[in-house]
Write a protein that holds these residues in place. Structure first.
Motif, short mmCIF file in Angstrom:
data_model
loop_
_atom_site.label_atom_id
_atom_site.label_comp_id
_atom_site.label_asym_id
_atom_site.label_seq_id
_atom_site.Cartn_x
_atom_site.Cartn_y
_atom_site.Cartn_z
N GLY A 42 14.22 14.95 15.82
CA GLY A 42 15.22 15.86 15.28
C GLY A 42 14.59 17.12 14.73
N ASP A 43 13.28 17.28 14.94
CA ASP A 43 12.53 18.41 14.40
C ASP A 43 11.36 18.66 15.35
N SER A 44 11.19 19.91 15.77
CA SER A 44 10.09 20.23 16.69
C SER A 44 8.73 20.12 16.04
N GLU A 45 8.70 20.24 14.72
CA GLU A 45 7.44 20.13 13.98
C GLU A 45 7.61 19.13 12.84
N PRO A 46 7.71 17.84 13.15
CA PRO A 46 7.95 16.83 12.12
C PRO A 46 6.77 16.70 11.17
N PRO A 47 7.03 16.37 9.90
CA PRO A 47 5.93 16.21 8.94
C PRO A 47 5.12 14.94 9.22
N PRO A 48 3.85 14.91 8.78
CA PRO A 48 2.96 13.78 9.07
C PRO A 48 3.17 12.62 8.10
N THR A 49 4.23 11.87 8.29
CA THR A 49 4.53 10.72 7.43
C THR A 49 4.39 9.43 8.21
N ASP A 50 4.23 8.32 7.49
CA ASP A 50 4.18 7.03 8.15
C ASP A 50 5.49 6.72 8.86
N ALA A 51 6.60 7.16 8.28
CA ALA A 51 7.90 6.94 8.93
C ALA A 51 7.94 7.62 10.29
N ASN A 52 7.39 8.83 10.38
CA ASN A 52 7.36 9.53 11.66
C ASN A 52 6.38 8.89 12.63
N ARG A 53 5.31 8.33 12.10
CA ARG A 53 4.38 7.61 12.99
C ARG A 53 5.07 6.38 13.58
N GLU A 54 5.88 5.71 12.77
CA GLU A 54 6.65 4.57 13.28
C GLU A 54 7.66 5.03 14.32
N PRO B 192 0.84 -1.21 0.00
CA PRO B 192 0.00 0.00 0.00
C PRO B 192 0.87 1.25 0.00
N ALA B 193 0.36 2.25 -0.63
CA ALA B 193 1.11 3.52 -0.69
C ALA B 193 1.21 4.11 0.71
N PRO B 194 2.33 4.74 1.05
CA PRO B 194 2.48 5.34 2.38
C PRO B 194 1.38 6.37 2.63
N ASN B 195 0.87 6.38 3.85
CA ASN B 195 -0.15 7.35 4.20
C ASN B 195 0.53 8.61 4.70
N THR B 196 0.47 9.67 3.92
CA THR B 196 1.07 10.94 4.34
C THR B 196 0.02 12.02 4.49
N THR B 197 -1.23 11.63 4.58
CA THR B 197 -2.31 12.61 4.67
C THR B 197 -3.04 12.54 6.00
N GLY B 198 -2.51 11.82 6.96
CA GLY B 198 -3.15 11.79 8.26
C GLY B 198 -3.88 10.51 8.53
N PRO B 199 -4.64 10.45 9.60
CA PRO B 199 -5.35 9.24 9.99
C PRO B 199 -6.32 8.77 8.91
N ARG B 200 -6.62 7.48 8.93
CA ARG B 200 -7.48 6.89 7.91
C ARG B 200 -8.95 6.97 8.34
N GLY B 201 -9.82 6.88 7.34
CA GLY B 201 -11.25 6.79 7.60
C GLY B 201 -11.79 7.99 8.36
N THR B 202 -12.48 7.70 9.46
CA THR B 202 -13.11 8.77 10.25
C THR B 202 -12.14 9.44 11.21
#
Length: 300
Positions: free
Chosen positions: A274-286, A44-54
Motif C-alpha cells: 500500500g506504499d511504494s516506500e514502506p518503512p523497515p518494520t518487522d510487520a513489513n518483513r512479514e 523480543p522487541a520488534p526489529n525496526t533497524t534493519g537486518p541483525r548482526g552482520t
C-alpha cells in the motif's frame, strides 16, 4: 486376662491409628513448598533497524547481488533497447512527408541510469528497504551508471531524427531539476534541455505529460522499469488487480511498452504494502514473506 507385656487388641488399634496420623502430619509439615512458576519471558522487541548482526540475513541481498553481478540483468537491458530500436526502425520505414515527428518517452532511474552504488551502500549499512533520505543525499554524488544498451539506442535516435523525452519522478528539493539534468548530461544523452526533460516533484503520475507530448509527436515506444511509467492506471494497491490490468495490455509489451528489470523497488511494492516506500518494520518483513509465499509447496 492378658499376658504380661501385651496390650489388648483395641488399645493396639488406637495406638496404630495415632502413630499413622502423627507420621502423616510430620511428612506434610516437612515437605518443601512447591516453587513459584517462573514469569513468562518477555517477547523480543520488534526489529525496526534493519537486518541483525552482520547483515547476511538482509532480504535485499539476493536482488542487489543480481543487479550487481548477473549477466542476465544486463542482457535484459540490451534486449529491451534492441526491441525498442526495432520498433523505431519500423516507424521510420513507415514515415511519409508531413507526418508528425517521432518520439520516444523514457523514464530515467533504473531505465537509463542505474543506481547500483546506492543499493550497495544500503547493504553495507544493514538496511533492507528503500531509504528516501539516503537517496536524496546520494543523488548529488553523480554515481549513476548508464544502462547497457542505452548509449547505442539513444545515439541511434539522435542520428535518425527521433526526439527523446525524459519524464521522471524525483524530489530532492529546489535543486531536483538541476540534479536530473546533470545526470543526463554526464551520460551524454541527446535532447537534454528544458523542452525534453520533465521532473515531477509532487506526483508519480506521468500520464499528463505523456499525453501532452502525444499531441505534437507520434510516440513510438515508452521505456520504463515500472508499469506506471506507461499508464497511471497501474498505480493500484492490489496485486491481482495490477496483474489483471497488465494482462489487458499484453499486446503492448514489446511493441509500445518496453519494460526493464527492477527487483529492488518500484510501484510493484505499492500493490503489496500500500506504499511504494514502506518503512523497515518487522510487520513489513512479514508482509514481504507472505507475498513471497503466495504459491508454495506444502512439502507433502
Amino acid at each position: 486376662m492378658a499376658l504380661p507385656g501385651i496390650r489388648s487388641p483395641r488399645f493396639a488399634l488406637r495406638a496404630l491409628a495415632a502413630l499413622t496420623a502423627a507420621l502423616s502430619f510430620t511428612t506434610f509439615a516437612q515437605a518443601p513448598a512447591p516453587a513459584a512458576s517462573a514469569a513468562p519471558a518477555a517477547p523480543p522487541a520488534p526489529n525496526t533497524t534493519g537486518p541483525r548482526g552482520t547483515g547476511v540475513d538482509n532480504l535485499l541481498i539476493a536482488a542487489v547481488a543480481w543487479k550487481q553481478t548477473a549477466a542476465e540483468y544486463r542482457a535484459l537491458y540490451h534486449q529491451g533497447y534492441n526491441v525498442a530500436r526495432m520498433q523505431v526502425e519500423l516507424a521510420l520505414a513507415k514515415r511519409k512527408p508531413g507526418d508528425r515527428p517521432l518520439a520516444v518517452v523514457s523514464d530515467v532511474d533504473d531505465t537509463i541510469l542505474l543506481p547500483l552504488a546506492y543499493w550497495g551502500h544500503l547493504i553495507n549499512r544493514n538496511m533492507d528497504f528503500f531509504d528516501d533520505p539516503i537517496w536524496d543525499e546520494w543523488i548529488p554524488k553523480n554515481q549513476m551508471m548508464l544502462a547497457p544498451g542505452a548509449r547505442e539506442f539513444f545515439d541511434f535516435c539522435a542520428t535518425s531524427g527521433v526526439e527523446v523525452f525524459y519524464v521522471t519522478s524525483r524530489d530532492q528539493g529546489d535543486k531536483t531539476f538541476d540534479y536530473a539534468m546533470d545526470h543526463l548530461r554526464i551520460a551524454k544523452l541527446p535532447n537534454v534541455d528544458n523542452k525534453h526533460v520533465t521532473v515531477l516533484r509532487d506526483t508519480s503520475n506521468k500520464q499528463n505529460r505523456q499525453d501532452e507530448i502525444a499531441k505534437t509527436h507520434d510516440i513510438v515506444v515508452f521505456l520504463g522499469d515500472s508499469l506506471n511509467d506507461f499508464r497511471h492506471k497501474y498505480y493500484t494497491k492490489d496485486v491481482d488487480e495490477r496483474i489483471k490490468l497488465m494482462e489487458s495490455d499484453r499486446n503492448e509489451y514489446g511493441r509500445r511498452y518496453i519494460v526493464f528489470p527492477n527487483p529492488t523497488d518500484g510501484h510493484w511494492m505499492r500493490a503489496i504494502f500500500g506504499d511504494s516506500e514502506p518503512p523497515p518494520t518487522d510487520a513489513n518483513r512479514e508482509t514481504f514473506k507472505k507475498a513471497a509465499t503466495r504459491a508454495a509447496w506444502d512439502g507433502k
